[in-house]
Motif scaffolding. Structure first.
Motif, PDB file in Angstrom:
ATOM      1  N   UNK A 160       0.808  -1.213   0.000  1.00 27.89           N
ATOM      2  CA  UNK A 160       0.000   0.000   0.000  1.00 27.89           C
ATOM      3  C   UNK A 160       0.840   1.261   0.000  1.00 27.89           C
ATOM      4  N   UNK A 161       0.195   2.353  -0.379  1.00 26.25           N
ATOM      5  CA  UNK A 161       0.825   3.668  -0.378  1.00 26.25           C
ATOM      6  C   UNK A 161      -0.128   4.616   0.331  1.00 26.25           C
ATOM      7  N   UNK A 162      -0.256   4.483   1.651  1.00 22.39           N
ATOM      8  CA  UNK A 162      -1.306   5.211   2.376  1.00 22.39           C
ATOM      9  C   UNK A 162      -1.195   6.727   2.236  1.00 22.39           C
ATOM     10  N   UNK A 163       0.003   7.216   1.947  1.00 22.67           N
ATOM     11  CA  UNK A 163       0.196   8.666   1.803  1.00 22.67           C
ATOM     12  C   UNK A 163      -0.244   9.189   0.428  1.00 22.67           C
ATOM     13  N   UNK A 164      -0.503   8.241  -0.485  1.00 25.57           N
ATOM     14  CA  UNK A 164      -0.720   8.658  -1.874  1.00 25.57           C
ATOM     15  C   UNK A 164      -2.194   8.784  -2.207  1.00 25.57           C
ATOM     16  N   UNK A 165      -2.486   9.753  -3.054  1.00 22.93           N
ATOM     17  CA  UNK A 165      -3.838   9.896  -3.592  1.00 22.93           C
ATOM     18  C   UNK A 165      -3.716  10.622  -4.923  1.00 22.93           C
ATOM     19  N   UNK A 216      -0.658  -3.126 -10.781  1.00 21.29           N
ATOM     20  CA  UNK A 216      -1.057  -3.585  -9.450  1.00 21.29           C
ATOM     21  C   UNK A 216      -0.565  -2.589  -8.393  1.00 21.29           C
ATOM     22  N   UNK A 217       0.540  -1.897  -8.647  1.00 20.49           N
ATOM     23  CA  UNK A 217       0.973  -0.845  -7.722  1.00 20.49           C
ATOM     24  C   UNK A 217       0.038   0.367  -7.797  1.00 20.49           C
ATOM     25  N   UNK A 218      -0.278   0.771  -9.026  1.00 19.04           N
ATOM     26  CA  UNK A 218      -1.134   1.958  -9.185  1.00 19.04           C
ATOM     27  C   UNK A 218      -2.520   1.750  -8.578  1.00 19.04           C
ATOM     28  N   UNK A 219      -2.989   0.494  -8.634  1.00 20.10           N
ATOM     29  CA  UNK A 219      -4.323   0.216  -8.085  1.00 20.10           C
ATOM     30  C   UNK A 219      -4.361   0.406  -6.571  1.00 20.10           C
ATOM     31  N   UNK A 220      -3.181   0.435  -5.933  1.00 21.43           N
ATOM     32  CA  UNK A 220      -3.150   0.645  -4.482  1.00 21.43           C
ATOM     33  C   UNK A 220      -3.270   2.121  -4.121  1.00 21.43           C
ATOM     34  N   UNK A 221      -3.245   3.000  -5.118  1.00 21.75           N
ATOM     35  CA  UNK A 221      -3.283   4.427  -4.839  1.00 21.75           C
ATOM     36  C   UNK A 221      -4.727   4.919  -4.878  1.00 21.75           C
ATOM     37  N   UNK A 222      -5.111   5.596  -3.804  1.00 17.64           N
ATOM     38  CA  UNK A 222      -6.487   6.079  -3.698  1.00 17.64           C
ATOM     39  C   UNK A 222      -6.809   7.043  -4.832  1.00 17.64           C
TER      40      UNK A 222
END
Ligand code: SF4
Lengths: 247, 524
Positions: free
Chosen positions: A118-123, A158-164
């Motif tokens: 996950x990338x919780x800081x990202x949106x 799959x990485x990009x899909x983790x970004x809100x």
């Protein structure tokens, strides 16, 4: 774990912010990469033109700079492909082979080595069209390709899909080359430009606001084409999105 | 009482494979939507107002390498041609993808095909002898030709022995390699192509632009122009059915009066001494079966060991080429007809030399399906004639320099090395890696042009020395002069022809890292 950061020559000169985003992103995951100060280039520009002899000294310099690390992280699938598959002008000592094997692309490092979840800081609340660099896709296998009958996967997506907020749009001919091709863009300008124009039109027709890729070189070419055509597309490296850039 | 054939809603006989039906081609139809026959079709379909002249291929100079970029620009500057060409071939690629997805063992088939070909090539001498012995036992006369010239002489000899003045032939890339048509014209033998596309190209005195669909670069308005000029058809009528029928009417009598027929072969089976020709028009059967004399020109790489191996290739060939499960005709030739004569000419023309090249021998696995061309984004946007060579597209880039290294030294650079070709190739030829390998070979022998090599040398020198490199890119706009990825330094400033230059940044990553200690120091 000793990690080095390689910032490719064109990124160093034209897209320093992508290097900075990569560095900061790695630090968010507790990896503080070293930046060998004498680094320049991986030799790809010469090798891509067949000029291996002319690339030899550059490859030797690269190996000198990056010997002794566990991972050499590069925010460019294309340079990684050169290093891993084509860096053969330099004598293939054990050290050289080790450097070549230990070099990986930022997407691979996050997906396969760190196995981030996950990338919780990202949106990033925009419509994104992802561009696969051909060396990243068919050279180091970032994802499944349309030519083959294989199970579908994509490490960058799959990485990009983790970004809100990210909305991925599907464009026509999703993994067709954009016509950059290194020296090709200079020695075959007619087709290179036409391919670039077709590519950015496909992004725009799919409704994208942003084009995102793990390679800046294709995007420099595409941005040149989009600007000339007056298309309102914006271009971001995947490192910038994953590091939390909002626009 | 038997019923008539099952009909589709448009009144045409129902197809077994509906997906094979061509889409609406805009051809002439009557008020109920039925297709007009050729007699009625003189009513003109709507046409775009001004026909766009067909862009011609690369300009050939005796001593200069082919300028692919120049020809490509002219092709792109004819937008209707370029768009049609790109979309038509992309459509074939998509049909091929659908066929691939219908076959679960697709990748295994490719592996198998590649293995069979590798094995055959590794034992080519034995299989050739076996083929010859079997073919002779079947009553076929077998000839060998070292190169194109010898092939042409052998064929001429056979024709002369029979006093043949007119030869009908079906499509064969090998005879394009050897320049047979021009050679025979020179000795007074008339050659008539029986493949429609090839016939169009013959009438237009133009080489085929694609190895499977030779006239794919032509719009139907171009064909109307050629036929009006050469066959006397109505110049204002470009209805495809009218044109096809007219050609048929004009060519059939010629076929019936021919003295000899010629085919190529897609596969030659060592075990049986037989060969197989795959066509969609049935024209190979006309060439082979109408005249009493049949000559088949076969490249020595066409061998496969057993008839049982054939299925692997038949399953892959048409699916890869046109996205159809199989060609309309898969004709097996075993020996002469009663009262007829059959000759096979086995041709080397550079193949055995290529077999000895570790980096390039795999190109001999090629079954000439054209899938690499259909998928190639460069080929689709430049047209086959822009390569100025017998073979175009990805397979051409690696074959042509073996015939004339200097003339075709530019072709391995007419590729982005994107690798799509390698991954569609049904026999798994590492095409893009061979293109890459050719660049290396050409650079070593200084065949890539002094300007390019000079730039690479200068770039290599700067990039190998951090201090020089730093000094060179210290000023933002001079970075553009050094970084070889963009090579925008004159005299090769082509980047800005259709693109804008990237804006130079204020500070390189290196300078930022130095100033801020890698971001640890806050900027003032
Ligand atoms: S190289 Fe492969 S894809 Fe291209 S024509 Fe030959 S067999 Fe077909």
């Amino acid at each position: 774990m000793r990690v080095a950061l390689f910032v490719p020559c064109y990124m160093d000169a034209f897209e320093p912010e992508v290097g900075i985003a990569t560095l900061n992103l790695l630090r968010r995951f507790g990896v503080d990469p070293e930046y060998p100060f004498d680094q320049t280039c991986c030799g790809q520009p010469m090798v891509n033109s067949g000029c291996h002899d002319e690339a030899k000294a550059t490859e030797e310099l690269f190996v000198r700079n990056f010997t002794g690390f566990d991972h050499i992280v590069v925010p460019s699938g294309s340079c990684v492909h050169q290093i891993r598959c084509h860096m053969t002008a330099v004598e293939q000592t054990e050290a050289v082979q080790q450097v070549r094997q230990r070099t990986c692309d930022l997407v691979e490092f996050l997906h396969d080595v760190l196995k981030v979840d996950g990338f919780p800081w990202a949106e990033f609340s925009h419509k994104v069209s992802y561009h696969n660099n051909c060396n990243a896709l068919r050279g180091i296998f970032h994802g499944s390709m349309s030519e083959r009958r294989e199970a579908s996967y994509s490490k960058p997506l799959s990485l990009l899909r983790m970004v809100k907020g990210v909305t991925l749009v599907e464009k026509a001919r999703p993994d067709e080359c954009c016509g950059f091709g290194g020296a090709f863009s200079v020695f075959e300008p007619a087709v290179s430009v036409k391919m670039g124009q077709d590519k950015v039109r496909d992004h725009a027709a799919a409704g994208a606001d942003y084009v995102v890729s793990a390679d800046s070189s294709c995007m420099l070419h595409q941005k040149g084409c989009a600007d000339r055509l007056g298309l309102p597309l914006r271009f971001r490296h995947i490192a910038q999105i994953l590091n939390g850039d909002r626009a | 009482m038997s019923e008539g054939p099952r009909l589709d809603s448009d009144g045409l006989p129902a197809l077994l494979h509906r997906e094979l039906r061509a889409g609406d081609d805009g051809g002439a139809r009557d008020s109920l939507g039925g297709r007009l026959t050729h007699g009625e079709a003189t009513s003109r379909p709507l046409r775009p107002p001004t026909p766009e002249p067909q862009p011609r291929g690369a300009v050939l100079h005796r001593h200069r390498p082919v300028d692919h970029d120049e020809a490509a620009q002219r092709f792109i500057d004819a937008p209707r041609h370029e768009k049609m060409h790109d979309e038509r071939l992309w459509d074939l690629r998509q049909k091929r993808d659908r066929q691939m997805h219908a076959i679960p063992e697709w990748e295994a088939l490719r592996d198998l095909a590649s293995t069979v070909k590798q094995h055959t090539l590794a034992h080519l001498d034995e299989y050739l002898e076996q083929f010859e012995a079997q073919a002779v036992a079947n009553g076929i006369h077998v000839h060998w030709a070292r190169d194109g010239a010898e092939h042409n002489t052998v064929v001429h000899g056979i024709l002369a022995d029979h006093g043949a003045r007119r030869l009908i032939k079906s499509k064969s890339m090998l005879t394009e390699e050897t320049g047979l048509r021009h050679y025979l014209a020179g000795v007074g033998i008339e050659v008539v192509e029986t493949d429609l596309g090839e016939r169009i190209q013959q009438l237009d005195d133009e080489a085929p632009s694609h190895i499977v669909v030779p006239a794919v670069h032509k719009l139907r308005s171009d064909v109307a122009e050629v036929f009006a000029r050469t066959l006397g058809t109505d110049p204002g009528n470009d209805d495809v059915h009218y044109l096809a029928e007219q050609q048929r009417e004009k060519t059939r009598p010629v076929i019936l009066e021919a003295d000899a027929g010629m085919t190529g072969a897609n596969f030659a089976v060592a075990e049986t001494g037989t060969f197989v020709v795959c066509t969609n028009e049935g024209n190979a059967d006309l060439s082979a079966n109408v005249p009493p004399l049949h000559i088949a020109s076969i490249g020595i790489e066409k061998l496969i060991p057993r008839i049982a191996d054939l299925g692997v290739f038949i399953r892959l060939l048409s699916r890869s080429a046109l996205g159809s499960p199989i060609t309309q005709y898969t004709s097996h030739f075993r020996g002469p007809r009663h009262g007829g004569e059959m000759h096979v000419v086995l041709v080397d023309n550079g193949r055995s030399a290529r077999l000895g090249e570790p980096q390039f021998w795999q190109s001999l696995k090629c079954i000439r399906c054209g899938a690499c061309m259909n998928t190639c984004p460069v080929y689709r946007r430049s047209g086959g004639l822009s390569y100025g060579a017998t073979y175009s597209g990805p397979i051409g880039l690696i074959l042509d320099p073996t015939f004339d290294r200097r003339r075709y030294s530019t072709l391995p650079f007419a590729s982005t090395l994107n690798g799509s070709c390698t991954n569609v190739c049904p026999v798994k030829i590492n095409i893009h890696e061979q293109i890459f390998a050719w660049r290396k070979v050409l650079a070593k022998s200084h065949d890539i042009g002094t300007a390019k090599q000079g730039l690479m040398k200068a770039a290599g020198a700067i990039l190998a020395h951090p201090a020089l490199y730093r000094a060179a890119i210290a000023a933002a706009d001079s970075a553009l002069k050094v970084l070889p990825a963009f090579l925008v330094a004159n005299p090769l400033n082509s980047w800005t022809r259709g693109r804008d230059m990237p804006a130079p940044p204020r500070e390189t990553f290196h300078q930022w890292h130095h100033r801020t200690d890698g971001g640890r120091k806050q900027a003032p």
